[in-house]
Write an enzyme that holds these catalytic residues in place. Structure first.
Site, PDB file in Angstrom:
ATOM      1  N   MET A   1       0.741   5.207   0.068  1.00  0.00           N
ATOM      2  CA  MET A   1      -0.158   6.313   0.397  1.00  0.00           C
ATOM      3  C   MET A   1       0.652   7.603   0.533  1.00  0.00           C
ATOM      4  SD  MET A   1      -2.521   4.518   3.316  1.00  0.00           S
ATOM      5  CE  MET A   1      -2.812   2.744   3.321  1.00  0.00           C
TER       6      MET A   1
ATOM      7  N   ASP B   1       0.834  -1.202   0.000  1.00  0.00           N
ATOM      8  CA  ASP B   1       0.000   0.000   0.000  1.00  0.00           C
ATOM      9  C   ASP B   1       0.869   1.252   0.000  1.00  0.00           C
ATOM     10  OD1 ASP B   1      -2.750  -0.981   0.107  1.00  0.00           O
ATOM     11  OD2 ASP B   1      -2.196  -1.817   2.054  1.00  0.00           O
TER      12      ASP B   1
ATOM     13  N   MET C   1     -12.483  -1.856  -3.393  1.00  0.00           N
ATOM     14  CA  MET C   1     -12.197  -1.586  -1.992  1.00  0.00           C
ATOM     15  C   MET C   1     -13.409  -1.968  -1.138  1.00  0.00           C
ATOM     16  SD  MET C   1      -9.109  -0.599  -1.804  1.00  0.00           S
ATOM     17  CE  MET C   1      -9.144  -0.188  -0.053  1.00  0.00           C
TER      18      MET C   1
END
Length: 218
Positions: free
Chosen positions: A32, A30, A132
């Site tokens: 971000m 991930d 998601m």
């Protein structure tokens, strides 16, 4: 396919974490930027180092602004699959083509509140759809079953031959929820705390795979 998320691993020991799930199909990373989502994690230098430290294919999920600019670099760094958010992209088709040209699969992600129907034609350019099942930004959230109709819709289009892609789910995937996602039509499952929070991450991966296969009647 099971893709453990290193967001739930010890960031001081990422190579060890990757090694502990060496039989996983993908390793979910991930990325971000504290802009597109209210959290800051890792970026391209760590992805390059992680790629050198493991043979597990990297599944990079970019929760960032301006993915059109940054996404191809993750493919060039060795990621097997690079997914970006449709909500952040100016030109998803060209970005998908750039990712593929750089040697990776291209993935498109949609937030829980984003409908899938407007992007069904665009998805012809992609190898992965990431639905998601939580709001992106933080791990450890509860699974949102109300988004599963999007998974079912994508699977219907794959079965009909309109699309050829993996249907991936990310958020709240555990032994208690993976069967729901598999029954809806997902075939790639991102699991964070359910894997790295377990005493034996490798065993957790296999247990999740068995549950998914049972639900899929494979």
């Amino acid at each position: 396919m099971i893709a453990p998320s290193i967001l739930s691993a010890d960031f001081a020991r990422l190579a060890d974490a990757a090694d502990s799930v060496s039989r996983a199909d993908w390793l979910h990373v991930d990325v971000m930027d504290a802009h597109f989502v209210p959290n800051l994690t890792i970026g391209l230098p760590v992805v390059k180092s992680l790629h050198a430290a493991t043979d597990v294919p990297l599944d990079c999920h970019l929760m960032i602004d301006d993915p059109d600019r940054w996404a191809p670099g993750y493919a060039e760094a060795g990621a097997a699959n690079v997914t970006f958010h449709v909500e952040a992209a100016a030109d998803p088709v060209q970005t998908a083509r750039a990712i593929r040209k750089a040697g990776a699969l291209a993935g498109l992600s949609v937030k829980p509140g984003t409908p899938l129907e407007p992007y069904l034609e665009v998805l012809r350019e992609f190898d992965t759809l990431l639905v998601m099942t939580v709001e992106p930004g933080f791990g450890g959230q509860e699974f949102r079953a109300e988004v599963l109709p999007k998974v079912r819709l994508a699977r219907e289009h794959v079965r009909a031959g309109h699309l050829r892609l993996f249907v991936e789910v990310d958020g709240g995937i555990s032994a208690d929820t993976i069967e729901q996602a598999a029954e809806a039509g997902a075939d790639v499952f991102v699991a964070g705390s359910a894997v790295f929070g377990a005493d034996d991450p490798a065993a957790a991966v296999e247990a999740l795979r068995r549950r998914a296969r049972t639900a899929m009647n494979v």
